[in-house]
Design a protein around this motif. Structure first.
Motif, PDB file in Angstrom:
ATOM      1  N   THR A 271       0.812  -1.224   0.000  1.00 63.53           N
ATOM      2  CA  THR A 271       0.000   0.000   0.000  1.00 63.53           C
ATOM      3  C   THR A 271       0.842   1.269   0.000  1.00 63.53           C
ATOM      4  O   THR A 271       0.304   2.359  -0.185  1.00 63.53           O
ATOM      5  CB  THR A 271      -0.915   0.028   1.233  1.00 63.53           C
ATOM      6  OG1 THR A 271      -0.099   0.111   2.420  1.00 63.53           O
ATOM      7  CG2 THR A 271      -1.790  -1.200   1.309  1.00 63.53           C
ATOM      8  N   HIS A 272       2.160   1.135   0.216  1.00 66.77           N
ATOM      9  CA  HIS A 272       3.058   2.281   0.338  1.00 66.77           C
ATOM     10  C   HIS A 272       2.690   3.150   1.534  1.00 66.77           C
ATOM     11  O   HIS A 272       2.972   4.351   1.552  1.00 66.77           O
ATOM     12  CB  HIS A 272       3.059   3.126  -0.952  1.00 66.77           C
ATOM     13  CG  HIS A 272       3.402   2.337  -2.175  1.00 66.77           C
ATOM     14  ND1 HIS A 272       4.664   1.835  -2.401  1.00 66.77           N
ATOM     15  CD2 HIS A 272       2.631   1.941  -3.225  1.00 66.77           C
ATOM     16  CE1 HIS A 272       4.672   1.173  -3.559  1.00 66.77           C
ATOM     17  NE2 HIS A 272       3.451   1.213  -4.069  1.00 66.77           N
ATOM     18  N   ARG A 273       2.052   2.565   2.516  1.00 67.12           N
ATOM     19  CA  ARG A 273       1.690   3.248   3.755  1.00 67.12           C
ATOM     20  C   ARG A 273       2.070   2.374   4.943  1.00 67.12           C
ATOM     21  O   ARG A 273       1.939   1.156   4.895  1.00 67.12           O
ATOM     22  CB  ARG A 273       0.181   3.511   3.799  1.00 67.12           C
ATOM     23  CG  ARG A 273      -0.356   4.484   2.759  1.00 67.12           C
ATOM     24  CD  ARG A 273      -0.446   5.895   3.315  1.00 67.12           C
ATOM     25  NE  ARG A 273      -1.315   5.934   4.469  1.00 67.12           N
ATOM     26  CZ  ARG A 273      -2.649   6.051   4.431  1.00 67.12           C
ATOM     27  NH1 ARG A 273      -3.264   6.091   3.255  1.00 67.12           N
ATOM     28  NH2 ARG A 273      -3.359   6.108   5.525  1.00 67.12           N
ATOM     29  N   THR A 274       2.561   2.999   6.016  1.00 65.17           N
ATOM     30  CA  THR A 274       2.875   2.259   7.238  1.00 65.17           C
ATOM     31  C   THR A 274       1.901   2.573   8.361  1.00 65.17           C
ATOM     32  O   THR A 274       1.978   1.982   9.432  1.00 65.17           O
ATOM     33  CB  THR A 274       4.292   2.599   7.723  1.00 65.17           C
ATOM     34  OG1 THR A 274       4.375   4.001   8.020  1.00 65.17           O
ATOM     35  CG2 THR A 274       5.340   2.221   6.689  1.00 65.17           C
ATOM     36  N   ASN A 275       0.994   3.537   8.109  1.00 63.83           N
ATOM     37  CA  ASN A 275       0.045   3.992   9.138  1.00 63.83           C
ATOM     38  C   ASN A 275       0.787   4.399  10.411  1.00 63.83           C
ATOM     39  O   ASN A 275       0.356   4.116  11.529  1.00 63.83           O
ATOM     40  CB  ASN A 275      -1.001   2.916   9.448  1.00 63.83           C
ATOM     41  CG  ASN A 275      -1.987   2.731   8.314  1.00 63.83           C
ATOM     42  OD1 ASN A 275      -2.088   3.588   7.430  1.00 63.83           O
ATOM     43  ND2 ASN A 275      -2.683   1.626   8.307  1.00 63.83           N
ATOM     44  N   THR A 276       1.913   5.078  10.224  1.00 68.15           N
ATOM     45  CA  THR A 276       2.745   5.529  11.334  1.00 68.15           C
ATOM     46  C   THR A 276       3.092   7.000  11.141  1.00 68.15           C
ATOM     47  O   THR A 276       3.421   7.438  10.033  1.00 68.15           O
ATOM     48  CB  THR A 276       4.058   4.716  11.409  1.00 68.15           C
ATOM     49  OG1 THR A 276       3.739   3.328  11.459  1.00 68.15           O
ATOM     50  CG2 THR A 276       4.861   5.093  12.637  1.00 68.15           C
ATOM     51  N   ILE A 277       2.995   7.762  12.217  1.00 70.29           N
ATOM     52  CA  ILE A 277       3.366   9.178  12.209  1.00 70.29           C
ATOM     53  C   ILE A 277       4.484   9.392  13.215  1.00 70.29           C
ATOM     54  O   ILE A 277       4.403   8.925  14.353  1.00 70.29           O
ATOM     55  CB  ILE A 277       2.163  10.077  12.563  1.00 70.29           C
ATOM     56  CG1 ILE A 277       1.066   9.956  11.490  1.00 70.29           C
ATOM     57  CG2 ILE A 277       2.594  11.538  12.703  1.00 70.29           C
ATOM     58  CD1 ILE A 277      -0.217  10.691  11.851  1.00 70.29           C
ATOM     59  N   GLY A 278       5.526  10.098  12.796  1.00 64.98           N
ATOM     60  CA  GLY A 278       6.623  10.434  13.693  1.00 64.98           C
ATOM     61  C   GLY A 278       6.393  11.789  14.334  1.00 64.98           C
ATOM     62  O   GLY A 278       5.898  12.721  13.693  1.00 64.98           O
ATOM     63  N   ILE A 279       6.737  11.910  15.610  1.00 64.06           N
ATOM     64  CA  ILE A 279       6.569  13.169  16.350  1.00 64.06           C
ATOM     65  C   ILE A 279       7.916  13.580  16.930  1.00 64.06           C
ATOM     66  O   ILE A 279       8.588  12.778  17.578  1.00 64.06           O
ATOM     67  CB  ILE A 279       5.561  13.024  17.514  1.00 64.06           C
ATOM     68  CG1 ILE A 279       4.290  12.288  17.063  1.00 64.06           C
ATOM     69  CG2 ILE A 279       5.245  14.393  18.115  1.00 64.06           C
ATOM     70  CD1 ILE A 279       3.391  13.077  16.176  1.00 64.06           C
ATOM     71  N   ILE A 280       8.296  14.837  16.730  1.00 62.33           N
ATOM     72  CA  ILE A 280       9.481  15.398  17.378  1.00 62.33           C
ATOM     73  C   ILE A 280       9.016  16.340  18.487  1.00 62.33           C
ATOM     74  O   ILE A 280       8.361  17.351  18.217  1.00 62.33           O
ATOM     75  CB  ILE A 280      10.379  16.161  16.387  1.00 62.33           C
ATOM     76  CG1 ILE A 280      10.950  15.212  15.324  1.00 62.33           C
ATOM     77  CG2 ILE A 280      11.498  16.887  17.127  1.00 62.33           C
ATOM     78  CD1 ILE A 280      11.935  14.200  15.858  1.00 62.33           C
ATOM     79  N   VAL A 281       9.334  16.011  19.743  1.00 65.63           N
ATOM     80  CA  VAL A 281       8.941  16.809  20.907  1.00 65.63           C
ATOM     81  C   VAL A 281      10.206  17.341  21.585  1.00 65.63           C
ATOM     82  O   VAL A 281      11.131  16.569  21.855  1.00 65.63           O
ATOM     83  CB  VAL A 281       8.137  15.954  21.914  1.00 65.63           C
ATOM     84  CG1 VAL A 281       7.671  16.806  23.088  1.00 65.63           C
ATOM     85  CG2 VAL A 281       6.942  15.309  21.231  1.00 65.63           C
ATOM     86  N   PRO A 282      10.266  18.643  21.880  1.00 63.69           N
ATOM     87  CA  PRO A 282      11.475  19.184  22.496  1.00 63.69           C
ATOM     88  C   PRO A 282      11.697  18.717  23.931  1.00 63.69           C
ATOM     89  O   PRO A 282      12.822  18.484  24.345  1.00 63.69           O
ATOM     90  CB  PRO A 282      11.282  20.703  22.435  1.00 63.69           C
ATOM     91  CG  PRO A 282       9.812  20.884  22.290  1.00 63.69           C
ATOM     92  CD  PRO A 282       9.304  19.699  21.531  1.00 63.69           C
ATOM     93  N   ASP A 283      10.618  18.586  24.693  1.00 65.22           N
ATOM     94  CA  ASP A 283      10.745  18.195  26.103  1.00 65.22           C
ATOM     95  C   ASP A 283       9.413  17.626  26.575  1.00 65.22           C
ATOM     96  O   ASP A 283       8.483  18.361  26.870  1.00 65.22           O
ATOM     97  CB  ASP A 283      11.143  19.400  26.957  1.00 65.22           C
ATOM     98  CG  ASP A 283      11.336  19.043  28.427  1.00 65.22           C
ATOM     99  OD1 ASP A 283      11.274  17.844  28.759  1.00 65.22           O
ATOM    100  OD2 ASP A 283      11.546  19.962  29.237  1.00 65.22           O
ATOM    101  N   ILE A 284       9.347  16.312  26.656  1.00 64.25           N
ATOM    102  CA  ILE A 284       8.076  15.664  26.976  1.00 64.25           C
ATOM    103  C   ILE A 284       7.651  15.909  28.423  1.00 64.25           C
ATOM    104  O   ILE A 284       6.494  15.694  28.784  1.00 64.25           O
ATOM    105  CB  ILE A 284       8.173  14.147  26.681  1.00 64.25           C
ATOM    106  CG1 ILE A 284       6.783  13.560  26.420  1.00 64.25           C
ATOM    107  CG2 ILE A 284       8.898  13.409  27.798  1.00 64.25           C
ATOM    108  CD1 ILE A 284       6.820  12.164  25.855  1.00 64.25           C
ATOM    109  N   THR A 285       8.576  16.374  29.266  1.00 59.53           N
ATOM    110  CA  THR A 285       8.214  16.675  30.656  1.00 59.53           C
ATOM    111  C   THR A 285       7.514  18.018  30.780  1.00 59.53           C
ATOM    112  O   THR A 285       6.914  18.313  31.820  1.00 59.53           O
ATOM    113  CB  THR A 285       9.465  16.680  31.562  1.00 59.53           C
ATOM    114  OG1 THR A 285      10.332  17.760  31.182  1.00 59.53           O
ATOM    115  CG2 THR A 285      10.221  15.366  31.467  1.00 59.53           C
ATOM    116  N   ASN A 286       7.574  18.842  29.736  1.00 62.53           N
ATOM    117  CA  ASN A 286       6.888  20.133  29.745  1.00 62.53           C
ATOM    118  C   ASN A 286       5.387  19.904  29.661  1.00 62.53           C
ATOM    119  O   ASN A 286       4.900  19.170  28.797  1.00 62.53           O
ATOM    120  CB  ASN A 286       7.374  20.976  28.559  1.00 62.53           C
ATOM    121  CG  ASN A 286       6.755  22.350  28.514  1.00 62.53           C
ATOM    122  OD1 ASN A 286       5.576  22.499  28.242  1.00 62.53           O
ATOM    123  ND2 ASN A 286       7.574  23.362  28.759  1.00 62.53           N
TER     124      ASN A 286
END
Length: 336
Positions: free
Chosen positions: A57-72
């Motif tokens: 399908t050329h899809r992984t059904n996955t999204i990547g997230i970049i978070v600077p500080d997850i404790t914030n």
């Protein structure tokens, strides 16, 4: 051995193509076919190969997230909304908590590329040339959530940080305050740093209030930074009547610093924050704050990147600007 799609087809007495149509959720499938295939899947305990399906399908059904500080508190609240919305749309998240480290951010971006994820949501505002090059050459949708995109080539879902900080400062002025301190984060950060700082200065200028350099303090958005800046401020001879902090975490740090030095908040000094995160409500006195619609920011970010994933040719011309508003709590009072 693990059952294959051919095993399912044989057990159901249908073709492999028919099983594939059921697995892919295609329309116009008869109830009889659905029942046969689903019964075979259950009997064989079949689960489709995620890798095989993504190759097809050329899809992984996955999204990547970049978070600077997850404790914030701000980012963790948005991330919760992102996860809930992504899950409802059938996506799995891969979260990179980079702790403000650009090398770590680049490493996660390369991993996302190698894993052929469907799209990336960026929540970290600081970029270098290598990261900008990655954004420009990426063959997947990239969306910027709660921050400004580095160029018009990418979509951003955010508030107007300049206007929000301007409105907060103007509110303080209307309430009788002219000695207004500002606790900022890193000014390399465009949204929470530069734009909010500019909004603060813009409101002062609009109302003819001269900027007092001793009232402007630079930190890093964290609670410990707010406390340190408050202690620095209290060593000065001239004190402000109110502190406007660029984040709620900094505002809580400033509150703790004030209380530790025997000041009464808001009787001796008022404090307001920015973001409207849960921490502003938990502390006592609770923190007046310029509210961002955090749940909506998370939800809209996923909904729009989903549109970009399923419609690769879709072009959205303008950033999605959400509304801000002031929430009045216990840490502020007007100046007589």
């Amino acid at each position: 051995m693990r059952a294959s799609i051919k095993d399912v087809a044989q057990r159901a007495g249908v073709s492999v193509t028919s099983v594939s149509r059921v697995l892919n959720g295609e329309k116009y499938i008869s109830e009889a076919l659905l029942e046969k295939v689903n019964r075979a899947i259950e009997e064989l305990d079949y689960s489709p190969s995620h890798i095989a399906r993504s190759l097809k399908t050329h899809r992984t059904n996955t999204i990547g997230i970049i978070v600077p500080d997850i404790t914030n508190h701000f980012f963790s609240t948005i991330l919760r909304s992102i996860e809930e919305t992504a899950s409802a749309l059938g996506y799995t998240l891969l979260v990179g908590n980079i702790a403000e480290n650009l090398e770590k951010e680049m490493k996660y971006l390369q991993i996302f590329k190698e894993m052929r994820i469907d799209g990336i949501i960026i929540m970290h505002q600081k970029f270098n040339d290598e990261i900008i090059t990655f954004f420009n050459n990426a063959n997947m949708p990239i969306l910027f959530s709660s921050i400004n995109a580095p160029s018009n080539a990418h979509l951003s879902v955010r508030i107007d940080d300049y206007r929000a900080a301007f409105d907060a400062t103007e509110y303080l002025i209307r309430m009788g305050h002219t000695k207004i301190a500002y606790f900022s984060g890193d000014l390399q950060d465009i949204a929470a740093g530069r734009n909010r700082y500019s909004g603060y200065l813009g409101a002062l200028q609009e109302h003819g209030i001269k900027r007092n350099e001793s009232f402007i303090k630079l930190g890093d958005y964290k609670l410990s930074s707010g406390r340190r800046l408050m202690e620095e401020l209290l060593r000065q001879e001239e004190l402000p009547t109110v502190i406007f902090a660029a984040t709620d975490d900094m505002a809580v740090g400033a509150l703790n610093g004030a209380l530790d030095h025997g000041l009464r908040v808001p009787d001796d000094i008022s404090i307001i924050g920015f973001d409207g995160s849960a921490v502003a409500e938990i502390v006592r006195p609770s923190i007046t704050s310029m509210q961002q619609p955090m749940d909506e920011l998370g939800r809209k970010s996923v909904e729009y990147i989903h549109q970009l994933i399923v419609h690769p040719d879709l072009i959205i011309q303008e950033d999605i600007i959400l509304q801000h508003w002031l929430v009045e709590r216990e840490s502020f009072k007007p100046r007589a």
